[in-house]
Scaffold this motif. Structure first.
Motif, mmCIF file in Angstrom:
data_model
loop_
_atom_site.group_PDB
_atom_site.id
_atom_site.type_symbol
_atom_site.label_atom_id
_atom_site.label_comp_id
_atom_site.label_asym_id
_atom_site.label_seq_id
_atom_site.Cartn_x
_atom_site.Cartn_y
_atom_site.Cartn_z
ATOM 1 N N CYS A 1 48.275 36.828 35.268
ATOM 2 C CA CYS A 1 48.567 35.436 35.623
ATOM 3 C C CYS A 1 48.908 34.656 34.356
ATOM 4 C CB CYS A 1 47.365 34.813 36.327
ATOM 5 S SG CYS A 1 45.900 34.745 35.289
ATOM 6 N N HIS B 1 39.302 34.033 33.445
ATOM 7 C CA HIS B 1 38.812 35.415 33.515
ATOM 8 C C HIS B 1 37.633 35.668 32.579
ATOM 9 C CE1 HIS B 1 42.112 37.397 35.872
ATOM 10 N NE2 HIS B 1 42.759 36.304 35.501
ATOM 11 N N ASP C 1 43.140 39.264 39.120
ATOM 12 C CA ASP C 1 44.543 39.118 39.501
ATOM 13 C C ASP C 1 44.856 40.273 40.444
ATOM 14 O OD1 ASP C 1 44.752 36.992 37.766
ATOM 15 O OD2 ASP C 1 45.515 38.215 36.108
ATOM 16 N N HIS D 1 46.138 35.020 41.094
ATOM 17 C CA HIS D 1 44.831 34.768 40.492
ATOM 18 C C HIS D 1 43.808 34.333 41.545
ATOM 19 C CE1 HIS D 1 42.210 33.441 37.107
ATOM 20 N NE2 HIS D 1 41.787 32.577 38.023
HETATM 21 ZN ZN LIG Z 1 44.282 35.474 36.472
#
Ligand SMILES: [Zn+2]
Length: 345
Positions: free
Chosen positions: A185, A197, A204, A258
């Motif tokens: 992403c 993250h 993702d 995401h």
């Molecule tokens: Zn992501």
């Protein structure tokens, strides 16, 4: 046996009966007294445990008399958003707990995550197989928080149940190399601490399926899979997963990959009210233990959510004692200035 010894035996026998009756009477009286005392002692007891699995980092709690502000006034009938306040317990949280990794922690350039992720597992090693189906992985190095993994797996199994030819293909999770190079992403353009993250609750993903015996994958945004995507995001919200950027105006198609785990019931409320995680956390700040946000799930389960402002190095977070005793609560730092309490009713 003569008559004298017979009478003596009779007397002994009578005494034995009297002793037995007296002993039985004492036992009954003793039992009643004992139970009564035990009852009153129990009423005076403070809860033995005020920590639960929902707050693994919580410090020993304090219990005490009801604070005056939490008492309901006589004669008033509480409304549905102002439940009657019963016994209250407190759980101590440190200022560091505000930024501890948790499903509700927002991570961005403004709120970089520099703490330690917790409960992160390798999906390849920990994924569950059900009816020969499982999460598909772009590689064997993808990691994510285990609680989040279970939710993503349930979402994948639900997708398979409704659309048997589809599976989720996980592209990236929590980077383990200290960079955002593995991300699919737009977080790939950020420093790792600014990436959603970083704390371990985001993945993702896209679809994988077979067309003419060839494996192909589709973005969630592809019109050809519009039905599946409508299903996926609605079901995800019920399982604790949101598209954390779907409602942000400047979203890009890569960000539709995401997915972020925030937990039940928060995802449900965020989805239904068209919020982002950040706007949801802002809204929750308008609630407190006396006025809680109520979230009813489709299956009838009721949750209550409220905010407790940090009060310095240590914050005593008030909780209904009933939830503390039943371990039906979580306390999560909001990343900035306080804690979000979630109660399962
Ligand atoms: Zn992501």
């Amino acid at each position: 046996m003569n008559s004298r010894s017979g009478r003596s035996q009779q007397i002994k026998h009578n005494y034995t009966k009297i002793y037995a009756l007296t002993a039985a009477l004492c036992l009954v009286v003793g039992l009643i007294v004992g139970l009564t005392v035990a009852h009153f002692v129990r009423l005076d007891e403070t809860p033995a445990h005020t920590e639960g699995p929902g707050s693994p980092t919580s410090l020993p709690s304090e219990t005490g008399p009801l604070p005056t502000e939490t008492r309901t006034e006589a004669g008033t009938s509480p409304s549905t958003t102002e439940p009657p306040i019963g016994a209250i317990s407190w759980v101590s949280k440190s200022s560091a707990d505000i930024k501890t990794a948790n499903p509700l922690l927002p991570v961005s350039a403004e709120l970089p995550f520099t703490g330690m992720p917790s409960g992160v597992v390798n999906i390849y090693a920990k994924r569950e197989t059900r009816n020969d189906r499982k999460l598909q992985l772009a590689n064997s190095q993808i990691s994510v928080n285990e609680e989040a993994l279970r939710a993503f797996e349930e979402l994948n199994f639900a997708l398979i149940e409704s659309y048997p030819e589809f599976e989720l293909l996980i592209l990236a999770g929590m980077p383990t190399d200290g960079t955002t190079g593995s991300l699919s992403c737009s977080d790939g353009n950020k420093e790792l601490p600014a990436s959603d993250h970083a704390a371990g609750y985001a993945l993702d993903a896209r679809y994988t399926t077979k067309v003419d015996d060839k494996t192909v994958s589709y973005q969630f945004s592809d019109p050809i899979v519009a039905l599946q995507t409508a299903f996926l995001f609605e079901k995800g919200a019920k399982l604790g997963i949101i598209q954390s950027r779907v409602h942000v105006e400047e979203r890009t198609s890569s960000d539709l990959r995401h997915l972020r785990y925030v937990g039940i019931p928060h995802a449900s409320y965020i989805y239904q009210n068209n919020l982002t995680l950040e706007s949801y956390l802002n809204e929750v700040k308008g609630y407190n233990i006396n006025r809680r946000l109520q979230i009813a799930l489709a299956d009838g389960t009721l949750y209550e959510v409220y905010y407790v402002a940090s009060s310095g190095d240590t914050t005593s977070v008030p909780l209904p004692t009933e939830n503390v005793q039943n371990n039906t609560y979580t306390i999560y730092g909001n990343g900035t200035d306080g804690f979000i309490v979630t109660l399962k009713k």
